[in-house]
Design an enzyme around this catalytic site. Structure first.
Site, PDB file in Angstrom:
ATOM      1  CE  LYS A  15      -7.776   3.131 -11.181  1.00  0.00           C
ATOM      2  NZ  LYS A  15      -6.945   3.131 -12.399  1.00  0.00           N
TER       3      LYS A  15
ATOM      4  NE  ARG B  28      -3.615   4.308  -2.347  1.00  0.00           N
ATOM      5  CZ  ARG B  28      -3.626   3.785  -3.584  1.00  0.00           C
ATOM      6  NH1 ARG B  28      -2.605   3.088  -4.011  1.00  0.00           N
ATOM      7  NH2 ARG B  28      -4.661   3.945  -4.368  1.00  0.00           N
TER       8      ARG B  28
ATOM      9  CD  GLU C  65      -5.827  -1.838 -14.787  1.00  0.00           C
ATOM     10  OE1 GLU C  65      -5.454  -1.868 -13.599  1.00  0.00           O
ATOM     11  OE2 GLU C  65      -6.370  -2.785 -15.375  1.00  0.00           O
TER      12      GLU C  65
HETATM   13  P1  ATP Z   1      -6.946   2.493  -7.278  1.00  0.00           P
HETATM   14  O1  ATP Z   1      -6.397   1.892  -6.034  1.00  0.00           O
HETATM   15  O2  ATP Z   1      -7.835   3.660  -7.063  1.00  0.00           O
HETATM   16  O3  ATP Z   1      -7.540   1.487  -8.228  1.00  0.00           O
HETATM   17  P2  ATP Z   1      -4.548   2.364  -8.760  1.00  0.00           P
HETATM   18  O4  ATP Z   1      -3.280   2.556  -8.056  1.00  0.00           O
HETATM   19  O5  ATP Z   1      -4.892   0.981  -9.117  1.00  0.00           O
HETATM   20  O6  ATP Z   1      -5.685   3.123  -7.991  1.00  0.00           O
HETATM   21  P3  ATP Z   1      -3.643   3.298 -11.282  1.00  0.00           P
HETATM   22  O7  ATP Z   1      -4.423   3.699 -12.458  1.00  0.00           O
HETATM   23  O8  ATP Z   1      -2.812   2.087 -11.374  1.00  0.00           O
HETATM   24  O9  ATP Z   1      -4.653   3.204 -10.080  1.00  0.00           O
HETATM   25  O10 ATP Z   1      -2.764   4.516 -10.781  1.00  0.00           O
HETATM   26  C1  ATP Z   1      -1.915   5.242 -11.615  1.00  0.00           C
HETATM   27  C2  ATP Z   1      -0.862   5.906 -10.781  1.00  0.00           C
HETATM   28  O11 ATP Z   1      -1.448   6.738  -9.792  1.00  0.00           O
HETATM   29  C3  ATP Z   1      -0.017   4.883 -10.043  1.00  0.00           C
HETATM   30  O12 ATP Z   1       1.335   5.271 -10.141  1.00  0.00           O
HETATM   31  C4  ATP Z   1      -0.506   4.964  -8.625  1.00  0.00           C
HETATM   32  O13 ATP Z   1       0.511   4.650  -7.733  1.00  0.00           O
HETATM   33  C5  ATP Z   1      -0.951   6.428  -8.523  1.00  0.00           C
HETATM   34  N1  ATP Z   1      -2.002   6.561  -7.524  1.00  0.00           N
HETATM   35  C6  ATP Z   1      -3.170   5.895  -7.476  1.00  0.00           C
HETATM   36  N2  ATP Z   1      -3.874   6.239  -6.379  1.00  0.00           N
HETATM   37  C7  ATP Z   1      -3.132   7.153  -5.720  1.00  0.00           C
HETATM   38  C8  ATP Z   1      -3.304   7.895  -4.503  1.00  0.00           C
HETATM   39  N3  ATP Z   1      -4.388   7.750  -3.746  1.00  0.00           N
HETATM   40  N4  ATP Z   1      -2.313   8.746  -4.142  1.00  0.00           N
HETATM   41  C9  ATP Z   1      -1.223   8.900  -4.895  1.00  0.00           C
HETATM   42  N5  ATP Z   1      -0.997   8.239  -6.042  1.00  0.00           N
HETATM   43  C10 ATP Z   1      -1.929   7.371  -6.455  1.00  0.00           C
HETATM   44 MG    MG Z   2      -2.729   0.221 -10.183  1.00  0.00          MG
END
Ligand code: ATP
Ligand code: MG
Length: 571
Positions: free
Chosen positions: A278, A268, A42
């Protein structure tokens, strides 16, 4: 040094559970035997090292099975998304060494198709317009141990739903006054299946769609459909979506997609001494706790790039930690180790003195300069050698001298002989102090017979220290970083304590008057070096030829420092 990712196709032995599933699906020719993944960030912030794990997994699997991987901006939330983040994400994925070729997609480009799918659900009697307010919807939803109740609007006729949904889109109703919901089961034990929201009304311009829409689809609705539109085969996501999988499957089935993608969840990445959310990273940036998203202390890819982490090291780290189904926390030291290993192979060695102490060689002619040969990288013969100027006045590292040396301190001390790296044996004859008793200069002699660092009479010295020639050295600033958070688990906090209280006040040390060898005078931003005996450093983008700035990427595995710490000898 190659900065792009490539890995030979691996055999089936030692596969992680996702690769096992993909291999089995291929063997059974499921979904035509294709492998097509996607990385779906995102654009509401910069990518961090956790995203690197997901990038390496998705692009890695596609590469290994001769498949494809898409880059998809998962951009259905107009509140927080921005083109700045899109550009940064593209830069970071490329920098990591992956290529989506022409397959750059945006969920927001699917808004029209998503809307049509929602209409199709309404037509099938599988979705309805609900007039309950947000609060009411929550109350009707029940709790995990108590079934929900049907909304009074749940049994609206299809025609009425179609009319209301069209008018929602047309902007006839205020924000939050109505939603479109899937008609599934208000008594489902999985809360995600209790008539989840599909569309909400929200008058907010979207960074790509402008004012075209006043209704926005939810993540849970958008994601499976985007995957299906792109003919994704394996939709890899993190564990928190495990409970959403039945809904993912429900939407695809309700809309009759053939060969639907399969969602697979993995743990994760969590890292000690930092946060990987984020939202929190944004708070650190906006609160001025760090200098920006690319602050070298940040766990963001842009921060790590600035700090000097080679992308190959990050890929190697992601390989090493592997893919599992259980959450765990990885030690930051493991990342440091991967970085150190890569830099040990690739970084040219140079001499730099962080805290200079002047040395005058009394028996060396005043007007003489010698050019001595220094090895650029003992791990890589092809890196060759360079010339380093040597003269009567040098600077050495202040902590390489002790007036009163403790046991096991083998470096310079009064009357003691050491080796100057690539140069001569040097003996300390006298110590000059200022009015406060601080050592400000060492008067020394050298042995002209020991050029190259070896004595023809076979005598040995225990210590070798680095140096720069006073007349030739170039001034530089060094920025030395420590963990952003003091605690190993900065999010493990007592009630009411804000995670920001755990920030490490000593995470940045600026050392202003360092001296580096003259070969670094024109060093370009991003160039990485090993400062011999000191650590790995990278030229900061703030650096100019007249005012060099180096970031310490990571320290050396310095066995001496460890012994010194144990003995309390100081480092
Ligand atoms: P955050 O919790 O930091 O806001 P998010 O999951 O909302 O992260 P996205 O931009 O939606 O952020 O993530 C894009 C991809 O990266 C998704 O498939 C998510 O599952 C993966 N991802 C995000 N954080 C991690 C992590 N700590 N380890 C592994 N994969 C991750
Ligand atoms: Mg997300």
């Amino acid at each position: 040094m190659s900065e792009t990712a490539s890995k030979p196709e691996t055999a089936t032995a030692g596969l992680d559970f996702i690769r096992e599933i993909v291999a089995a699906d291929r063997a059974a020719a499921r979904r035509g035997g294709r492998v097509h993944t996607r990385f779906p960030p995102e654009p509401n912030g910069y990518l961090h090292i956790g995203h690197a794990k997901a990038i390496c997994l998705n692009f890695g699997i596609a590469g290994e099975y001769k498949g494809l991987c898409n880059l998809r901006m998962d951009d259905t939330n107009p509140e927080t998304e921005d083109i700045e983040f899109v550009r940064a994400i593209e830069t970071d994925v490329r920098w990591l060494g992956f290529d989506w070729e022409t397959r750059s997609y945006y969920a927001s480009d699917y808004f029209e198709r998503l809307y049509e799918c929602a209409v199709a659900l309404v037509r099938k009697g599988l979705a309805y317009v609900d007039d309950l307010t947000g609060d009411e919807v929550s109350r009707y939803r029940g709790r995990w141990d108590e079934p929900g109740r049907d909304s009074p609007y749940r049994e609206r006729p299809v025609e009425e739903n179609l009319d209301l949904f069209a008018r929602m889109r047309a902007g006839e109703f205020p924000d939050g006054s109505r939603t479109l919901r899937a008609k599934i089961d208000m008594a489902a034990s999985n809360m995600n299946m209790r008539d989840p929201t599909i569309y909400r009304i929200r008058r907010r311009p979207h960074y790509r769609q402008g004012d075209a829409w006043v209704i926005y689809p939810t993540y849970d609705f958008t994601h499976p459909l985007s995957d299906a539109f792109e003919r994704i085969t394996h939709s890899l996501c993190t564990l928190e979506f495990e409970d959403h999988r039945p809904l993912y499957d429900w939407y695809l089935q309700a809309l009759d997609f053939e060969d639907p993608p399969r969602q697979i969840e993995f743990a994760r990445l969590n890292l000690t001494h930092t946060v990987l959310s984020k939202r929190k990273l944004l708070e650190l940036v906006e609160g001025g706790h760090v200098a920006g998203w690319d602050d070298p202390r940040m766990p963001t890819l842009t921060g790590m790039r600035r700090r000097g982490y080679p992308p190959a090291a990050i890929r190697d780290f992601c390989d090493r930690i592997g893919i599992a189904k259980a959450n765990s926390v990885v030690q930051m030291a493991q990342l440091d180790d991967a970085v150190r290993q890569e830099l040990n192979r690739t970084a040219p060695r140079v001499m730099a003195v962080l805290r200079p102490l002047k040395v005058v060689i009394e028996n060396y002619p005043e007007d003489r300069t010698e050019e001595l040969d220094a090895v650029n990288n003992p791990e890589d013969e092809s890196a060759g050698t360079r010339k380093v100027p040597f003269s009567r006045e040098l600077y050495i590292e202040r902590n390489d001298f002790r007036e009163d040396p403790p046991r096991k301190f083998f470096r310079l001390a009064p009357g003691r002989e050491v080796r100057l790296r690539y140069a001569y044996f040097l003996t300390c004859r006298d110590v000059v102090k200022d009015g406060d008793g601080n050592v400000v200069e060492l008067r020394c002699t050298y042995d002209p017979e020991t050029r190259g660092g070896y004595a023809p009479d076979g005598r040995k010295v225990r210590g070798t220290i680095h140096w720069v020639s006073a007349r030739h050295a170039v001034r530089a600033e060094a920025r030395v970083y420590d963990h952003l958070f003091t605690a190993e688990y900065p999010e493990d906090l007592p009630e009411g304590v804000d995670y920001r209280e755990g920030l490490n006040a000593g995470s940045l040390e600026r050392i202003a008057d360092c001296l580096v060898e003259p070969s670094l005078a024109g060093a370009a931003a991003g160039a990485r070096y090993q400062f011999e005996r000191v650590g790995y450093f990278c030229v900061d983008p703030d650096s100019t030829p007249g005012a060099l700035v180096f970031n310490r990427t990571v320290g050396l595995r310095d066995t001496w420092a460890k012994i010194a710490r144990k003995q309390g000898a100081g480092g």
